[in-house]
Design a protein around this motif. Sequence first.
Motif, PDB file in Angstrom:
ATOM      1  N   GLU A 110       0.742  -1.209   0.040  1.00 29.21           N
ATOM      2  CA  GLU A 110       0.063  -0.071   0.039  1.00 29.21           C
ATOM      3  C   GLU A 110       0.787   1.070  -0.100  1.00 29.21           C
ATOM      4  O   GLU A 110       0.433   2.430  -0.516  1.00 29.21           O
ATOM      5  CB  GLU A 110      -1.050   0.075   1.153  1.00 29.21           C
ATOM      6  N   LEU A 111       2.165   1.025   0.478  1.00 28.47           N
ATOM      7  CA  LEU A 111       2.877   2.351   0.503  1.00 28.47           C
ATOM      8  C   LEU A 111       3.160   2.745  -0.733  1.00 28.47           C
ATOM      9  O   LEU A 111       3.237   3.939  -1.073  1.00 28.47           O
ATOM     10  CB  LEU A 111       4.112   2.084   1.557  1.00 28.47           C
ATOM     11  N   PHE A 112       3.809   1.852  -1.686  1.00 29.24           N
ATOM     12  CA  PHE A 112       4.241   2.242  -2.924  1.00 29.24           C
ATOM     13  C   PHE A 112       3.581   1.569  -4.063  1.00 29.24           C
ATOM     14  O   PHE A 112       4.394   1.204  -5.286  1.00 29.24           O
ATOM     15  CB  PHE A 112       5.777   1.901  -3.007  1.00 29.24           C
ATOM     16  N   ALA A 113       2.164   1.158  -3.871  1.00 30.57           N
ATOM     17  CA  ALA A 113       1.460   0.542  -4.779  1.00 30.57           C
ATOM     18  C   ALA A 113       1.719   1.662  -5.861  1.00 30.57           C
ATOM     19  O   ALA A 113       1.361   2.870  -5.863  1.00 30.57           O
ATOM     20  CB  ALA A 113       0.310   0.396  -4.406  1.00 30.57           C
ATOM     21  N   GLU A 114       1.670   1.114  -7.326  1.00 30.79           N
ATOM     22  CA  GLU A 114       1.750   1.977  -8.509  1.00 30.79           C
ATOM     23  C   GLU A 114       0.906   1.430  -9.452  1.00 30.79           C
ATOM     24  O   GLU A 114       0.248   0.261  -9.344  1.00 30.79           O
ATOM     25  CB  GLU A 114       3.204   1.991  -8.926  1.00 30.79           C
ATOM     26  N   PRO A 115       0.188   2.087 -10.484  1.00 32.89           N
ATOM     27  CA  PRO A 115      -0.757   1.607 -11.317  1.00 32.89           C
ATOM     28  C   PRO A 115      -0.242   0.438 -12.117  1.00 32.89           C
ATOM     29  O   PRO A 115       0.781   0.210 -12.225  1.00 32.89           O
ATOM     30  CB  PRO A 115      -0.831   2.810 -12.393  1.00 32.89           C
ATOM     31  N   ALA A 116      -0.976  -0.676 -12.328  1.00 27.97           N
ATOM     32  CA  ALA A 116      -0.514  -1.836 -12.863  1.00 27.97           C
ATOM     33  C   ALA A 116       0.073  -1.669 -14.203  1.00 27.97           C
ATOM     34  O   ALA A 116      -0.407  -0.650 -14.854  1.00 27.97           O
ATOM     35  CB  ALA A 116      -1.746  -2.908 -12.880  1.00 27.97           C
ATOM     36  N   GLN A 117       1.063  -2.239 -14.541  1.00 23.39           N
ATOM     37  CA  GLN A 117       1.724  -2.001 -15.952  1.00 23.39           C
ATOM     38  C   GLN A 117       0.568  -2.310 -17.109  1.00 23.39           C
ATOM     39  O   GLN A 117      -0.277  -3.046 -17.004  1.00 23.39           O
ATOM     40  CB  GLN A 117       2.536  -3.392 -16.209  1.00 23.39           C
ATOM     41  N   GLY A 118       0.574  -1.189 -17.834  1.00 20.27           N
ATOM     42  CA  GLY A 118      -0.563  -1.148 -19.022  1.00 20.27           C
ATOM     43  C   GLY A 118      -1.978  -0.732 -18.556  1.00 20.27           C
ATOM     44  O   GLY A 118      -2.913  -0.593 -19.330  1.00 20.27           O
ATOM     45  N   SER A 119      -2.072  -0.130 -17.295  1.00 14.97           N
ATOM     46  CA  SER A 119      -3.327   0.256 -16.841  1.00 14.97           C
ATOM     47  C   SER A 119      -3.823   1.567 -17.461  1.00 14.97           C
ATOM     48  O   SER A 119      -4.961   1.684 -17.537  1.00 14.97           O
ATOM     49  CB  SER A 119      -3.369   0.527 -15.162  1.00 14.97           C
ATOM     50  N   GLY A 120      -2.787   2.400 -18.056  1.00 16.10           N
ATOM     51  CA  GLY A 120      -3.152   3.508 -18.843  1.00 16.10           C
ATOM     52  C   GLY A 120      -3.431   3.157 -20.274  1.00 16.10           C
ATOM     53  O   GLY A 120      -3.832   4.259 -20.911  1.00 16.10           O
ATOM     54  N   ALA A 121      -3.245   2.075 -20.748  1.00 20.36           N
ATOM     55  CA  ALA A 121      -3.738   1.746 -22.251  1.00 20.36           C
ATOM     56  C   ALA A 121      -4.813   1.938 -22.455  1.00 20.36           C
ATOM     57  O   ALA A 121      -5.887   1.798 -21.971  1.00 20.36           O
ATOM     58  CB  ALA A 121      -3.370   0.339 -22.372  1.00 20.36           C
ATOM     59  N   ALA A 122      -5.160   2.485 -23.989  1.00 18.95           N
ATOM     60  CA  ALA A 122      -6.264   3.147 -24.554  1.00 18.95           C
ATOM     61  C   ALA A 122      -6.751   1.889 -25.582  1.00 18.95           C
ATOM     62  O   ALA A 122      -8.059   2.163 -25.981  1.00 18.95           O
ATOM     63  CB  ALA A 122      -6.233   4.454 -25.104  1.00 18.95           C
ATOM     64  N   THR A 123      -5.805   1.253 -25.849  1.00 20.48           N
ATOM     65  CA  THR A 123      -6.227   0.017 -26.933  1.00 20.48           C
ATOM     66  C   THR A 123      -5.683  -1.158 -26.541  1.00 20.48           C
ATOM     67  O   THR A 123      -4.696  -1.264 -25.792  1.00 20.48           O
ATOM     68  CB  THR A 123      -5.944   0.458 -28.132  1.00 20.48           C
ATOM     69  N   LEU A 124      -6.024  -2.351 -26.999  1.00 18.35           N
ATOM     70  CA  LEU A 124      -5.439  -3.573 -26.655  1.00 18.35           C
ATOM     71  C   LEU A 124      -4.043  -3.610 -27.128  1.00 18.35           C
ATOM     72  O   LEU A 124      -3.065  -4.186 -26.768  1.00 18.35           O
ATOM     73  CB  LEU A 124      -6.173  -4.823 -27.559  1.00 18.35           C
ATOM     74  N   GLU A 125      -3.655  -2.804 -28.392  1.00 16.62           N
ATOM     75  CA  GLU A 125      -2.320  -2.779 -28.686  1.00 16.62           C
ATOM     76  C   GLU A 125      -1.393  -1.938 -27.731  1.00 16.62           C
ATOM     77  O   GLU A 125      -0.203  -2.456 -27.597  1.00 16.62           O
ATOM     78  CB  GLU A 125      -2.373  -1.819 -30.128  1.00 16.62           C
ATOM     79  N   GLU A 126      -1.880  -0.951 -27.202  1.00 16.55           N
ATOM     80  CA  GLU A 126      -0.891  -0.378 -26.328  1.00 16.55           C
ATOM     81  C   GLU A 126      -0.959  -1.116 -25.164  1.00 16.55           C
ATOM     82  O   GLU A 126       0.186  -1.179 -24.472  1.00 16.55           O
ATOM     83  CB  GLU A 126      -1.884   1.232 -25.714  1.00 16.55           C
ATOM     84  N   LEU A 127      -1.980  -1.800 -24.739  1.00 21.82           N
ATOM     85  CA  LEU A 127      -1.820  -2.903 -23.531  1.00 21.82           C
ATOM     86  C   LEU A 127      -0.821  -3.726 -23.966  1.00 21.82           C
ATOM     87  O   LEU A 127      -0.053  -4.258 -23.191  1.00 21.82           O
ATOM     88  CB  LEU A 127      -3.170  -3.465 -23.264  1.00 21.82           C
ATOM     89  N   ARG A 128      -0.911  -4.361 -24.893  1.00 22.61           N
ATOM     90  CA  ARG A 128       0.145  -5.611 -25.385  1.00 22.61           C
ATOM     91  C   ARG A 128       1.615  -4.928 -25.367  1.00 22.61           C
ATOM     92  O   ARG A 128       2.618  -5.494 -24.863  1.00 22.61           O
ATOM     93  CB  ARG A 128      -0.153  -5.875 -26.993  1.00 22.61           C
ATOM     94  N   ALA A 129       1.793  -3.554 -25.908  1.00 19.10           N
ATOM     95  CA  ALA A 129       3.058  -3.031 -25.875  1.00 19.10           C
ATOM     96  C   ALA A 129       3.556  -2.808 -24.463  1.00 19.10           C
ATOM     97  O   ALA A 129       4.677  -2.965 -24.217  1.00 19.10           O
ATOM     98  CB  ALA A 129       3.034  -1.585 -26.790  1.00 19.10           C
ATOM     99  N   ALA A 130       2.547  -2.265 -23.567  1.00 23.48           N
ATOM    100  CA  ALA A 130       3.078  -2.064 -22.103  1.00 23.48           C
ATOM    101  C   ALA A 130       3.404  -3.471 -21.741  1.00 23.48           C
ATOM    102  O   ALA A 130       4.459  -3.323 -20.623  1.00 23.48           O
ATOM    103  CB  ALA A 130       1.863  -1.444 -21.694  1.00 23.48           C
ATOM    104  N   ILE A 131       2.809  -4.498 -21.774  1.00 23.61           N
ATOM    105  CA  ILE A 131       3.058  -5.729 -21.207  1.00 23.61           C
ATOM    106  C   ILE A 131       4.527  -6.435 -21.655  1.00 23.61           C
ATOM    107  O   ILE A 131       5.210  -6.934 -20.927  1.00 23.61           O
ATOM    108  CB  ILE A 131       2.001  -6.858 -21.444  1.00 23.61           C
ATOM    109  N   GLY A 132       4.831  -6.035 -23.232  1.00 19.13           N
ATOM    110  CA  GLY A 132       6.208  -6.109 -23.615  1.00 19.13           C
ATOM    111  C   GLY A 132       6.619  -7.642 -23.385  1.00 19.13           C
ATOM    112  O   GLY A 132       5.970  -8.570 -23.379  1.00 19.13           O
ATOM    113  N   ASP A 133       7.963  -7.466 -22.799  1.00 22.09           N
ATOM    114  CA  ASP A 133       8.477  -8.837 -22.402  1.00 22.09           C
ATOM    115  C   ASP A 133       8.381  -9.059 -20.983  1.00 22.09           C
ATOM    116  O   ASP A 133       9.546  -9.119 -20.247  1.00 22.09           O
ATOM    117  CB  ASP A 133      10.001  -8.943 -22.951  1.00 22.09           C
ATOM    118  N   CYS A 134       7.032  -9.082 -20.661  1.00 25.19           N
ATOM    119  CA  CYS A 134       6.938  -9.037 -19.185  1.00 25.19           C
ATOM    120  C   CYS A 134       7.818 -10.242 -18.296  1.00 25.19           C
ATOM    121  O   CYS A 134       7.613 -11.189 -18.775  1.00 25.19           O
ATOM    122  CB  CYS A 134       5.336  -9.272 -18.731  1.00 25.19           C
ATOM    123  N   ARG A 135       8.345  -9.860 -17.079  1.00 28.65           N
ATOM    124  CA  ARG A 135       8.913 -10.564 -16.122  1.00 28.65           C
ATOM    125  C   ARG A 135       8.687 -10.455 -14.753  1.00 28.65           C
ATOM    126  O   ARG A 135       9.112 -10.586 -14.109  1.00 28.65           O
ATOM    127  CB  ARG A 135      10.365 -10.377 -16.475  1.00 28.65           C
TER     128      ARG A 135
END
Length: 252
Positions: A56-81
């Motif tokens: 809770e102290l340093f929670a940040e928006p989930a990766q890709g949460s700001g994506a406006a399209t599926l393409e943007e979401l896919r790009a944000a996920i990238g080579d997710c590790r």
Amino acid sequence: MESNDNSEFDLLVVSLRRHLQRRQRAGLGLLPKAEQRTAEPTINGANELLRDREVELFAEPAQGSGAATLEELRAAIGDCRLCKLCSGRTNLVFGVGNPRARLMFVGEGPGRDEDRQGEPFVGRAGQLLTDIITKGMGLKREDVYIANVVKCRPPDNRNPEPDEVATCEPFLKKQIDLIRPEIIVGLGKFAVQTLLQSKVPISKLRGNWHRYLGIKLMPTFHPAYLLRNPADKKLVWEDIKKVIKELQGENA
Ligand code: SF4
């Protein structure tokens, strides 16, 4: 009072340091070199205290949460590790289909064929799902959207573990948020129990309408299960007929 303040401050420092280290491991940002050399302060009981609090102290928006399209979401996920499933995958299996689909299918996770091809539901079970969509529903595979709860193949096709689901599920939620399907069909015990946060057997959940993120959810058996238990295809057909009726507005 002062000692409490110091203790809070120390916890904050440790928590921030770990947060930055996690970001670095996930490839999200680099730590300044001086930070990497500094030893982590030792604070009695810090591990226990931080277990829940640093989230809770340093929670940040989930990766890709700001994506406006599926393409943007896919790009944000990238080579997710972000979770340990990354180490055994060949391809990250994001999802496929119509970004404005009225109907979405959600399975558990990629299997061997899906991992190789980078597309969900492509092996024998995938062909059966395609038959359900095309022969059963009179739709094309491209008309619907198909995704999984986790995007990377669990080793030896084991069930995804809770931490893996917790890490990956925000991507599925974002996909659903972007697509806004009218109906989701949950495929199989694991996917359905995960979406519904339920331990009720799939044999009891299937065939009845539920809700996930406010969207109608019809649970049914996984196509891989049907390959082993073909007699239950008739039950899936009953579930699918309810979905067809709902799409046609006959249950309104
Ligand atoms: S399963 Fe999801 S969270 Fe884990 S590495 Fe793959 S994409 Fe990232």
